[in-house]
Design a protein around this motif. Sequence first.
Motif, PDB file in Angstrom:
ATOM      1  N   VAL A   1      -4.693   1.115   1.427  1.00  0.00           N
ATOM      2  CA  VAL A   1      -4.552   2.323   0.600  1.00  0.00           C
ATOM      3  C   VAL A   1      -5.614   3.358   0.946  1.00  0.00           C
ATOM      4  N   TRP A   2      -6.831   2.888   1.201  1.00  0.00           N
ATOM      5  CA  TRP A   2      -7.951   3.806   1.397  1.00  0.00           C
ATOM      6  C   TRP A   2      -8.128   4.264   2.840  1.00  0.00           C
TER       7      TRP A   2
ATOM      8  N   GLU B   1       1.262   6.692  -6.912  1.00  0.00           N
ATOM      9  CA  GLU B   1       0.236   7.641  -7.336  1.00  0.00           C
ATOM     10  C   GLU B   1       0.699   9.086  -7.172  1.00  0.00           C
TER      11      GLU B   1
ATOM     12  N   VAL C   1       0.677   3.981  -2.972  1.00  0.00           N
ATOM     13  CA  VAL C   1       0.291   5.383  -2.730  1.00  0.00           C
ATOM     14  C   VAL C   1       1.375   6.326  -3.220  1.00  0.00           C
ATOM     15  N   THR C   2       2.632   5.983  -2.970  1.00  0.00           N
ATOM     16  CA  THR C   2       3.731   6.820  -3.452  1.00  0.00           C
ATOM     17  C   THR C   2       3.798   6.813  -4.969  1.00  0.00           C
TER      18      THR C   2
ATOM     19  N   ALA D   1      -3.500   4.103  -7.209  1.00  0.00           N
ATOM     20  CA  ALA D   1      -2.769   3.151  -6.371  1.00  0.00           C
ATOM     21  C   ALA D   1      -3.467   1.792  -6.382  1.00  0.00           C
ATOM     22  N   THR D   2      -4.770   1.815  -6.303  1.00  0.00           N
ATOM     23  CA  THR D   2      -5.543   0.573  -6.360  1.00  0.00           C
ATOM     24  C   THR D   2      -5.329  -0.141  -7.692  1.00  0.00           C
TER      25      THR D   2
ATOM     26  N   ALA E   1       0.832  -1.207   0.000  1.00  0.00           N
ATOM     27  CA  ALA E   1       0.000   0.000   0.000  1.00  0.00           C
ATOM     28  C   ALA E   1       0.868   1.258   0.000  1.00  0.00           C
TER      29      ALA E   1
ATOM     30  N   SER F   1      -2.522   7.064   5.937  1.00  0.00           N
ATOM     31  CA  SER F   1      -1.717   8.143   5.355  1.00  0.00           C
ATOM     32  C   SER F   1      -0.294   7.654   5.139  1.00  0.00           C
ATOM     33  N   LEU F   2       0.465   8.383   4.334  1.00  0.00           N
ATOM     34  CA  LEU F   2       1.810   7.972   3.961  1.00  0.00           C
ATOM     35  C   LEU F   2       2.749   7.940   5.159  1.00  0.00           C
TER      36      LEU F   2
ATOM     37  N   GLU G   1      -8.617  10.247  -5.001  1.00  0.00           N
ATOM     38  CA  GLU G   1      -7.315   9.818  -4.513  1.00  0.00           C
ATOM     39  C   GLU G   1      -7.372   8.352  -4.104  1.00  0.00           C
ATOM     40  N   GLY G   2      -6.342   7.618  -4.463  1.00  0.00           N
ATOM     41  CA  GLY G   2      -6.276   6.201  -4.132  1.00  0.00           C
ATOM     42  C   GLY G   2      -6.658   5.282  -5.272  1.00  0.00           C
TER      43      GLY G   2
END
Length: 467
Positions: free
Chosen positions: A373-374, A144, A141-142, A163-164, A137, A377-378, A159-160
């Motif tokens: 992912v959803w 994206e 995310v990174t 990444a998904t 994840a 946070s990073l 957002e996300g």
Amino acid sequence: MTGNCADFRFSRARSCTKLLPNDGNSDSQLLVTAFNSTKAFGLVSLIALVVANMIGAGVFTTSGFALADLHSPSRVLMAWIVGGGLAMCGAIAYGALARELTESGGEYLFLSRLVHPAAGFLAGWVSLLAGFTSAIAFAAVTFEIYALPGASRPDWLPEGLLATGAIVLSALLHGWHKRSGIIGQNAIVMIKVVLLSGFVVWAFSRYGDGPQEWRISELANTHPFEWTVFAQSLMWISLSYAGFNAAVYVAGEATMAKHLVPRALWIGTGLVTLLYLALNSVFVYAPELSQVVGQADVAVIAAEAIGGELLVTMVRAIIALALLTSVSSMIVAGPRVYACMAEDGVFPQVMRLRDGVPKGAIVIQALLAVVVVWISSLQDLLSYLGFTLSLSSAGAVACLFVLHRQSDREVSLVARIAAIVYVMMTVGIAMLAASRSWWPSIAGGLTVASGMLAYRWASAKRLSSLA
């Protein structure tokens, strides 16, 4: 000893790889994998797996956060040097373990075979929740962030979602056909290493007269060195090196695993360490310090300082490719651990190998990563992963001392020294970091507690099935 954990032990005969009698001809004759009669991973594929697992989200995000805490580019680079040395110690220790236990499974295998099934189960549980799920994840995310920065994002795209898509694509690639997935992985890893190396060479050629031309703005004189702060940054940076052990997760599918897996760990870790030091020299020295402090996209900021928008576009594409292969490589490695646990009867049988591919485990891995992912946070993922994975890997390396006492073949002095350094430094860094921020240790404790409950349930279910 009916009814206690002694009944819940794993026989080496039921492990994911079976051994043939040694006729003295060659090491390759000692290993026959239950995964597939054709070994899929040679030295190149193993090194590519290590490199792909290591070069992920951390190297492109961590230095900005580290600069915010350490206030000095030289201190950040020192942390990367220490992290690389620590990773090499870990690679040496894991390599020594892999010589004796040439099966797939990683930490789960080492701890369950050498310490206790409960310890192995906890390591596998940590891999499921943190080691691979959260790490996938984090990389997605990174990916994206770099592939689709905020200004370029269409209003209709949440957002996300990108990444998904990266996670789903990787799951489809490796769940469809093992050989084609590995060949594609090797090719993309080679391309990304060449492109990242080219970026470093170009940056150094432009600023080749020394650091005085890189607009250094050290703040060390006004911010004294603090060990707890350094430990926090080093824990984040160690996460970027965490994939040094990737080859052990597929050892049962490697040719001449006893020799090639340790070699892949050393070579891959050494190559990535050199690349990391070169990359981060560019990230922290090329732009003005104030531009990268606390920022996640330090590579893009550095590229803009060096070559403007054209280089920024190129770097975004290179990093997006690097992160996509990181997601892909972890979806190769992680499900192999769960398949081994399913083979031992402690994970659902749907996770076992089917036609040489752990399709059920890949699907579950992908679904869990998408959920993370959803909801996360990073920076939260960075702290949680750094603390939890460091202690899990330290526990696995400590198995080397058990192996040294139990095995007829003595573990080398170099491997034992490397293991001592790795365990002591890793635990020390985690404790210092925890003294500064307690929430990662609390989250890690909850992960372990949930694993203990899952182990009790799995052991009770297995015992009832044997009754």
